[in-house]
Scaffold this motif. Sequence first.
Motif, PDB file in Angstrom:
ATOM      1  N   VAL A   1       0.873  -1.174   0.000  1.00  0.00           N
ATOM      2  CA  VAL A   1       0.000   0.000   0.000  1.00  0.00           C
ATOM      3  C   VAL A   1       0.910   1.224   0.000  1.00  0.00           C
ATOM      4  O   VAL A   1       1.818   1.329   0.843  1.00  0.00           O
ATOM      5  CB  VAL A   1      -0.938   0.012   1.212  1.00  0.00           C
ATOM      6  N   TYR A   2       0.680   2.116  -0.927  1.00  0.00           N
ATOM      7  CA  TYR A   2       1.501   3.316  -1.072  1.00  0.00           C
ATOM      8  C   TYR A   2       0.745   4.516  -0.491  1.00  0.00           C
ATOM      9  O   TYR A   2      -0.424   4.742  -0.824  1.00  0.00           O
ATOM     10  CB  TYR A   2       1.842   3.551  -2.547  1.00  0.00           C
ATOM     11  N   TYR A   3       1.444   5.253   0.370  1.00  0.00           N
ATOM     12  CA  TYR A   3       0.849   6.377   1.072  1.00  0.00           C
ATOM     13  C   TYR A   3       1.551   7.682   0.704  1.00  0.00           C
ATOM     14  O   TYR A   3       2.778   7.734   0.588  1.00  0.00           O
ATOM     15  CB  TYR A   3       0.971   6.189   2.586  1.00  0.00           C
ATOM     16  N   CYS A   4       0.750   8.702   0.598  1.00  0.00           N
ATOM     17  CA  CYS A   4       1.247  10.055   0.376  1.00  0.00           C
ATOM     18  C   CYS A   4       1.345  10.765   1.732  1.00  0.00           C
ATOM     19  O   CYS A   4       0.491  10.576   2.607  1.00  0.00           O
ATOM     20  CB  CYS A   4       0.272  10.776  -0.543  1.00  0.00           C
ATOM     21  N   ASN A   5       2.372  11.568   1.885  1.00  0.00           N
ATOM     22  CA  ASN A   5       2.577  12.337   3.114  1.00  0.00           C
ATOM     23  C   ASN A   5       3.026  13.741   2.749  1.00  0.00           C
ATOM     24  O   ASN A   5       3.888  13.901   1.877  1.00  0.00           O
ATOM     25  CB  ASN A   5       3.631  11.630   3.972  1.00  0.00           C
ATOM     26  N   VAL A   6       2.440  14.730   3.414  1.00  0.00           N
ATOM     27  CA  VAL A   6       2.878  16.116   3.193  1.00  0.00           C
ATOM     28  C   VAL A   6       3.214  16.739   4.533  1.00  0.00           C
ATOM     29  O   VAL A   6       2.592  16.430   5.555  1.00  0.00           O
ATOM     30  CB  VAL A   6       1.822  16.966   2.457  1.00  0.00           C
ATOM     31  N   ARG A   7       4.187  17.624   4.494  1.00  0.00           N
ATOM     32  CA  ARG A   7       4.631  18.251   5.733  1.00  0.00           C
ATOM     33  C   ARG A   7       5.018  19.706   5.474  1.00  0.00           C
ATOM     34  O   ARG A   7       5.621  20.037   4.450  1.00  0.00           O
ATOM     35  CB  ARG A   7       5.833  17.492   6.301  1.00  0.00           C
ATOM     36  N   ARG A   8       4.635  20.521   6.450  1.00  0.00           N
ATOM     37  CA  ARG A   8       5.105  21.904   6.467  1.00  0.00           C
ATOM     38  C   ARG A   8       5.911  22.071   7.739  1.00  0.00           C
ATOM     39  O   ARG A   8       5.424  21.718   8.814  1.00  0.00           O
ATOM     40  CB  ARG A   8       3.933  22.876   6.442  1.00  0.00           C
ATOM     41  N   THR A   9       7.124  22.559   7.648  1.00  0.00           N
ATOM     42  CA  THR A   9       7.989  22.650   8.820  1.00  0.00           C
ATOM     43  C   THR A   9       7.909  24.001   9.509  1.00  0.00           C
ATOM     44  O   THR A   9       8.110  24.080  10.720  1.00  0.00           O
ATOM     45  CB  THR A   9       9.442  22.353   8.433  1.00  0.00           C
ATOM     46  N   ALA A  10       7.617  25.054   8.747  1.00  0.00           N
ATOM     47  CA  ALA A  10       7.509  26.370   9.362  1.00  0.00           C
ATOM     48  C   ALA A  10       6.161  26.489  10.064  1.00  0.00           C
ATOM     49  O   ALA A  10       5.207  25.767   9.748  1.00  0.00           O
ATOM     50  CB  ALA A  10       7.646  27.451   8.290  1.00  0.00           C
TER      51      ALA A  10
ATOM     52  N   ALA B   1       3.055  24.604  11.595  1.00  0.00           N
ATOM     53  CA  ALA B   1       3.525  23.347  11.024  1.00  0.00           C
ATOM     54  C   ALA B   1       2.384  22.333  10.975  1.00  0.00           C
ATOM     55  O   ALA B   1       1.438  22.388  11.783  1.00  0.00           O
ATOM     56  CB  ALA B   1       4.673  22.789  11.864  1.00  0.00           C
ATOM     57  N   TYR B   2       2.476  21.415  10.030  1.00  0.00           N
ATOM     58  CA  TYR B   2       1.487  20.346   9.951  1.00  0.00           C
ATOM     59  C   TYR B   2       2.069  19.159   9.201  1.00  0.00           C
ATOM     60  O   TYR B   2       3.081  19.262   8.514  1.00  0.00           O
ATOM     61  CB  TYR B   2       0.188  20.819   9.294  1.00  0.00           C
ATOM     62  N   GLU B   3       1.403  18.038   9.343  1.00  0.00           N
ATOM     63  CA  GLU B   3       1.748  16.828   8.622  1.00  0.00           C
ATOM     64  C   GLU B   3       0.477  16.021   8.433  1.00  0.00           C
ATOM     65  O   GLU B   3      -0.299  15.851   9.384  1.00  0.00           O
ATOM     66  CB  GLU B   3       2.780  15.997   9.361  1.00  0.00           C
ATOM     67  N   TYR B   4       0.268  15.534   7.215  1.00  0.00           N
ATOM     68  CA  TYR B   4      -0.924  14.768   6.908  1.00  0.00           C
ATOM     69  C   TYR B   4      -0.563  13.538   6.079  1.00  0.00           C
ATOM     70  O   TYR B   4       0.436  13.530   5.338  1.00  0.00           O
ATOM     71  CB  TYR B   4      -1.943  15.617   6.130  1.00  0.00           C
ATOM     72  N   TRP B   5      -1.426  12.528   6.205  1.00  0.00           N
ATOM     73  CA  TRP B   5      -1.276  11.279   5.460  1.00  0.00           C
ATOM     74  C   TRP B   5      -2.514  11.018   4.617  1.00  0.00           C
ATOM     75  O   TRP B   5      -3.633  11.354   5.028  1.00  0.00           O
ATOM     76  CB  TRP B   5      -1.111  10.101   6.425  1.00  0.00           C
ATOM     77  N   GLY B   6      -2.297  10.389   3.480  1.00  0.00           N
ATOM     78  CA  GLY B   6      -3.400   9.908   2.690  1.00  0.00           C
ATOM     79  C   GLY B   6      -3.863   8.548   3.183  1.00  0.00           C
ATOM     80  O   GLY B   6      -3.272   7.967   4.095  1.00  0.00           O
ATOM     81  N   GLN B   7      -4.909   8.036   2.547  1.00  0.00           N
ATOM     82  CA  GLN B   7      -5.489   6.766   2.987  1.00  0.00           C
ATOM     83  C   GLN B   7      -4.791   5.563   2.357  1.00  0.00           C
ATOM     84  O   GLN B   7      -5.015   4.437   2.779  1.00  0.00           O
ATOM     85  CB  GLN B   7      -6.985   6.728   2.643  1.00  0.00           C
TER      86      GLN B   7
END
Length: 118
Positions: free
Chosen positions: A92-101, A104-110
């Motif tokens: 299963v391949y997952y997408c992840n995005v992150r903002r460091t400044a 800040a946030y981090e999210y994952w796809g399903q």
Amino acid sequence: QVQLVESGGGLVQAGGSLRLSCVASGTVFGIDIMRWYRQAPGKERSMVAYITSDGTTDYVESMKDRFTISRDNAKNTVFLQMSSLKPEDTAVYYCNVRRTALPAYEYWGQGTQVTVSS
């Protein structure tokens, strides 16, 4: 909140290709880094590749010659072009995005399933 939706997974024969997409929607701003991870049955989730906002990329060594990550900043979309697929790429391949400044946030796809048959 940011929602990530992956697509493009499926069943493919060994040696084939797939292109995964991940679209970020919602309160999207200032994504610094976008990553693809994968998790095979019985194994931990591990990173496949990442791309920064300025286009810098890096890959797990074993995938460097077969996978290509890219992004469309205007569309908040990240892609993973996979070629010469092997049965061991099944996961299963997952997408992840992150903002460091800040903020800040981090999210994952399903996740999206990729199955490579021999």
